[in-house]
Each structure stands twice: as C-alpha cells, then as structure tokens.
Design a protein around this motif. Structure first.
Motif, PDB file in Angstrom:
ATOM      1  N   ALA A 150      41.405  46.916  47.176  1.00  0.00           N
ATOM      2  CA  ALA A 150      41.223  47.159  45.714  1.00  0.00           C
ATOM      3  C   ALA A 150      41.067  48.565  45.517  1.00  0.00           C
ATOM      4  CB  ALA A 150      39.952  46.770  45.409  1.00  0.00           C
ATOM      5  N   LEU A 151      40.884  49.340  46.416  1.00  0.00           N
ATOM      6  CA  LEU A 151      40.332  50.989  46.358  1.00  0.00           C
ATOM      7  C   LEU A 151      41.705  51.574  46.655  1.00  0.00           C
ATOM      8  CD1 LEU A 151      36.969  51.645  48.248  1.00  0.00           C
ATOM      9  CD2 LEU A 151      37.419  51.618  45.771  1.00  0.00           C
ATOM     10  N   ASP A 152      42.690  51.022  47.429  1.00  0.00           N
ATOM     11  CA  ASP A 152      43.912  51.538  47.447  1.00  0.00           C
ATOM     12  C   ASP A 152      44.858  51.420  46.183  1.00  0.00           C
ATOM     13  OD1 ASP A 152      43.367  52.615  50.105  1.00  0.00           O
ATOM     14  OD2 ASP A 152      44.277  50.843  51.207  1.00  0.00           O
ATOM     15  N   LEU A 153      44.690  50.004  45.880  1.00  0.00           N
ATOM     16  CA  LEU A 153      45.390  49.550  44.376  1.00  0.00           C
ATOM     17  C   LEU A 153      45.154  50.549  43.277  1.00  0.00           C
ATOM     18  CD1 LEU A 153      45.476  45.991  44.718  1.00  0.00           C
ATOM     19  CD2 LEU A 153      47.466  47.399  44.662  1.00  0.00           C
ATOM     20  N   LEU A 154      43.663  50.709  43.208  1.00  0.00           N
ATOM     21  CA  LEU A 154      43.131  51.615  42.146  1.00  0.00           C
ATOM     22  C   LEU A 154      43.462  52.870  42.141  1.00  0.00           C
ATOM     23  CD1 LEU A 154      39.526  50.541  41.968  1.00  0.00           C
ATOM     24  CD2 LEU A 154      41.396  49.871  40.000  1.00  0.00           C
ATOM     25  N   ALA A 155      43.954  53.527  43.474  1.00  0.00           N
ATOM     26  CA  ALA A 155      44.377  54.984  43.557  1.00  0.00           C
ATOM     27  C   ALA A 155      45.844  55.160  43.190  1.00  0.00           C
ATOM     28  CB  ALA A 155      44.176  55.360  44.977  1.00  0.00           C
ATOM     29  N   ALA A 156      46.568  53.884  43.607  1.00  0.00           N
ATOM     30  CA  ALA A 156      47.985  53.853  43.195  1.00  0.00           C
ATOM     31  C   ALA A 156      48.351  53.660  41.850  1.00  0.00           C
ATOM     32  CB  ALA A 156      48.496  52.919  44.179  1.00  0.00           C
ATOM     33  N   ARG A 157      47.722  52.672  41.097  1.00  0.00           N
ATOM     34  CA  ARG A 157      48.118  52.332  39.974  1.00  0.00           C
ATOM     35  C   ARG A 157      46.966  52.213  38.848  1.00  0.00           C
ATOM     36  NH1 ARG A 157      50.339  46.408  39.824  1.00  0.00           N
ATOM     37  NH2 ARG A 157      50.332  46.709  37.606  1.00  0.00           N
ATOM     38  N   GLY A 158      47.240  52.180  37.637  1.00  0.00           N
ATOM     39  CA  GLY A 158      46.345  51.890  36.590  1.00  0.00           C
ATOM     40  C   GLY A 158      45.913  50.473  36.190  1.00  0.00           C
ATOM     41  N   GLY A 208      31.152  44.041  47.214  1.00  0.00           N
ATOM     42  CA  GLY A 208      31.526  44.355  45.851  1.00  0.00           C
ATOM     43  C   GLY A 208      30.861  45.705  45.422  1.00  0.00           C
ATOM     44  N   LEU A 209      29.604  45.578  45.789  1.00  0.00           N
ATOM     45  CA  LEU A 209      28.599  46.689  45.412  1.00  0.00           C
ATOM     46  C   LEU A 209      29.023  47.875  45.938  1.00  0.00           C
ATOM     47  CD1 LEU A 209      25.176  45.166  45.602  1.00  0.00           C
ATOM     48  CD2 LEU A 209      26.411  45.760  43.272  1.00  0.00           C
ATOM     49  N   HIS A 210      29.478  47.974  47.158  1.00  0.00           N
ATOM     50  CA  HIS A 210      30.253  49.133  47.771  1.00  0.00           C
ATOM     51  C   HIS A 210      31.296  49.670  46.954  1.00  0.00           C
ATOM     52  CE1 HIS A 210      30.791  52.068  50.986  1.00  0.00           C
ATOM     53  NE2 HIS A 210      32.155  51.781  50.828  1.00  0.00           N
ATOM     54  N   VAL A 211      32.309  48.784  46.916  1.00  0.00           N
ATOM     55  CA  VAL A 211      33.634  49.005  46.148  1.00  0.00           C
ATOM     56  C   VAL A 211      33.061  49.695  44.785  1.00  0.00           C
ATOM     57  CG1 VAL A 211      35.657  48.025  45.027  1.00  0.00           C
ATOM     58  CG2 VAL A 211      34.944  47.401  47.092  1.00  0.00           C
ATOM     59  N   LEU A 212      32.209  49.131  44.058  1.00  0.00           N
ATOM     60  CA  LEU A 212      31.980  49.483  42.693  1.00  0.00           C
ATOM     61  C   LEU A 212      31.315  51.071  42.771  1.00  0.00           C
ATOM     62  CD1 LEU A 212      31.308  49.189  39.668  1.00  0.00           C
ATOM     63  CD2 LEU A 212      29.086  47.893  40.333  1.00  0.00           C
ATOM     64  N   ALA A 213      30.405  51.263  43.826  1.00  0.00           N
ATOM     65  CA  ALA A 213      29.941  52.676  43.953  1.00  0.00           C
ATOM     66  C   ALA A 213      30.930  53.553  44.270  1.00  0.00           C
ATOM     67  CB  ALA A 213      28.748  52.466  45.107  1.00  0.00           C
ATOM     68  N   GLU A 214      32.119  53.064  45.093  1.00  0.00           N
ATOM     69  CA  GLU A 214      33.140  54.030  45.266  1.00  0.00           C
ATOM     70  C   GLU A 214      34.001  54.359  43.833  1.00  0.00           C
ATOM     71  OE1 GLU A 214      34.502  55.606  48.073  1.00  0.00           O
ATOM     72  OE2 GLU A 214      32.716  54.886  49.282  1.00  0.00           O
ATOM     73  N   ILE A 215      34.276  53.314  43.259  1.00  0.00           N
ATOM     74  CA  ILE A 215      34.942  53.389  41.814  1.00  0.00           C
ATOM     75  C   ILE A 215      34.077  54.661  40.925  1.00  0.00           C
ATOM     76  CG2 ILE A 215      35.230  52.207  39.537  1.00  0.00           C
ATOM     77  CD1 ILE A 215      36.128  49.680  41.425  1.00  0.00           C
ATOM     78  N   ARG A 216      32.696  54.388  40.945  1.00  0.00           N
ATOM     79  CA  ARG A 216      32.028  55.320  40.036  1.00  0.00           C
ATOM     80  C   ARG A 216      31.813  56.672  40.567  1.00  0.00           C
ATOM     81  NH1 ARG A 216      33.208  52.184  36.700  1.00  0.00           N
ATOM     82  NH2 ARG A 216      31.932  50.410  35.800  1.00  0.00           N
ATOM     83  N   SER A 265      34.495  58.139  41.995  1.00  0.00           N
ATOM     84  CA  SER A 265      35.748  58.884  41.810  1.00  0.00           C
ATOM     85  C   SER A 265      35.765  59.403  40.345  1.00  0.00           C
ATOM     86  CB  SER A 265      36.771  57.997  42.375  1.00  0.00           C
ATOM     87  OG  SER A 265      38.026  58.421  41.985  1.00  0.00           O
ATOM     88  N   ARG A 266      36.075  60.646  40.473  1.00  0.00           N
ATOM     89  CA  ARG A 266      36.289  61.365  39.018  1.00  0.00           C
ATOM     90  C   ARG A 266      37.434  60.333  38.298  1.00  0.00           C
ATOM     91  NH1 ARG A 266      37.061  67.343  37.584  1.00  0.00           N
ATOM     92  NH2 ARG A 266      37.565  67.187  35.297  1.00  0.00           N
ATOM     93  N   GLU A 267      38.541  59.940  38.953  1.00  0.00           N
ATOM     94  CA  GLU A 267      39.659  59.147  38.197  1.00  0.00           C
ATOM     95  C   GLU A 267      39.183  57.767  37.788  1.00  0.00           C
ATOM     96  OE1 GLU A 267      40.023  60.902  41.198  1.00  0.00           O
ATOM     97  OE2 GLU A 267      40.936  62.499  40.442  1.00  0.00           O
ATOM     98  N   THR A 268      38.328  57.251  38.248  1.00  0.00           N
ATOM     99  CA  THR A 268      37.889  55.769  38.011  1.00  0.00           C
ATOM    100  C   THR A 268      36.359  55.662  37.474  1.00  0.00           C
ATOM    101  OG1 THR A 268      37.203  55.395  40.314  1.00  0.00           O
ATOM    102  CG2 THR A 268      39.642  54.925  39.632  1.00  0.00           C
TER     103      THR A 268
END
Length: 194
Positions: free
Chosen positions: A53-61, A76-84, A86-89
């Motif tokens: 999921a994190l790879d896909l978010l980096a590659a496409r909007g 999911g909580l770890h992925v959410l923390a990574e999303i928050r 990152s400046r891009e996401t």
C-alpha cells in the motif's frame, strides 16, 4: 438554446471518478469492496498488505484509502502513521475498517489520524456515503489551504510594498525637513541683510 445543450447536460452533472485504495489482507473483503464500490462509480485499487500500500501511494495518486486496521506484517495503524508522516500523503483521507467493535480501537485509529472508522462487516451504502463525504471534505480543506496560501502570498507582497512606501515616505520627509531648514536659513540671511 442549442440542440447540443441537452446532450451535454447529463455529462456535466456526473461526478468525477474517485480512486480508492482498498488495503486488506482478506482477498474476499477486497473482492467485495472492489465489486460493490465499482458499481457505485469508484475506481478501486486493491492491495493485500501495508508495505505494498505504501509503495502504491508513492507511485500513484488516490483520493482515499480504505485501510484494514489489523493485518499481518505492517498493521493498518502503522501504515496510517506512515501516511500521516509523509508530506506528500499527510492530508490524504483514510477510512479505517476493523473487525474489532471496541471503543479503544476506534480511539487509537482516530488518534493516529484516521478520518473515519467503520466496523466490519460494513454496509456498502454507508461506506460509499462516508467515502464521498470524506473526499468532499478533504477537497474543501485542500481548496481552503490553496486560498490561504494565495492570501499569504498577497499579504507578503503588500507588506513588502508597504515597507517600500514607508521607506520612500521617510526619505521624502527627510528631504522636506532639509528643504525647510534651507528655506529657514535663507530667510534668516535675508532678514539680516535687509
């Protein structure tokens, strides 16, 4: 009225296609979400784990992430923390899905930055409505941020212009003071010589 106005009217009322990244380790859940949300006009990208999921978010909007809270590997909580983080996401809308029906899980998801949380099995009509609401709110917030940035730029420009005007005014006042002193000195010389 042009005869083509009626043809274009339905197209103008259609909403744009919204892209949703569905992240869940359950293939059955992903297939159900993909099928049901596609029927409601969403483009659904399916993903089976958090790292992907994190790879896909980096590659496409995408417009929104549906994220299972409990997954092997990256939760999911770890992925959410990574999303928050990152400046891009950081502002990307995220709705968490969970099989847990306790308040502590909801509090933890919201504290980590989830925009919403729904318990599985989820009613797809409710999910679709929440997706629309969450994306619409995110777009309004993004528009406000753009407007604020434009206003900030205008304020900065005006502040520079004001600073330049104050400097010019101070120079003119100094010039006026020197001229007044010169005129006073000339008047003093003239009154002495008369």
């Amino acid at each position: 009225m042009d005869r083509f106005d009626d043809i274009d009217a339905p197209r103008m009322r259609q909403r744009p296609v919204r892209t949703v990244l569905a992240v869940d380790d359950s293939r059955a859940t992903l297939e159900m979400l993909g099928e049901q949300l596609s029927r409601r006009g969403f483009l659904v990208v399916q993903c089976g784990d958090g790292g992907e999921a994190l790879d896909l978010l980096a590659a496409r909007g995408v417009d929104l992430v549906l994220l299972d809270m409990v997954m092997p590997g990256l939760t999911g909580l770890h992925v959410l923390a990574e999303i928050r983080a990152s400046r891009e996401t950081a502002d990307l809308p995220v709705i968490m899905l969970t099989g847990h029906n306790d308040a502590a899980a909801a509090v933890e998801a919201l504290a980590t930055g989830a925009d919403d949380l729904l318990a599985k099995p989820v009613a797809v009509d409710l999910l679709a409505a929440r997706i629309e609401r969450t994306i619409d709110r995110a777009q309004r917030i993004a528009e406000l941020k753009r407007s604020n940035a434009m206003l900030d730029a205008r304020i900065a420009t005006r502040a520079i212009e004001l600073g330049e005007a104050r400097t010019e005014l101070a120079e003119r006042r100094e010039e006026c003071r020197r001229l007044t002193q010169s005129v006073a000195a000339l008047n003093a010389r003239l009154s002495v010589s008369i």
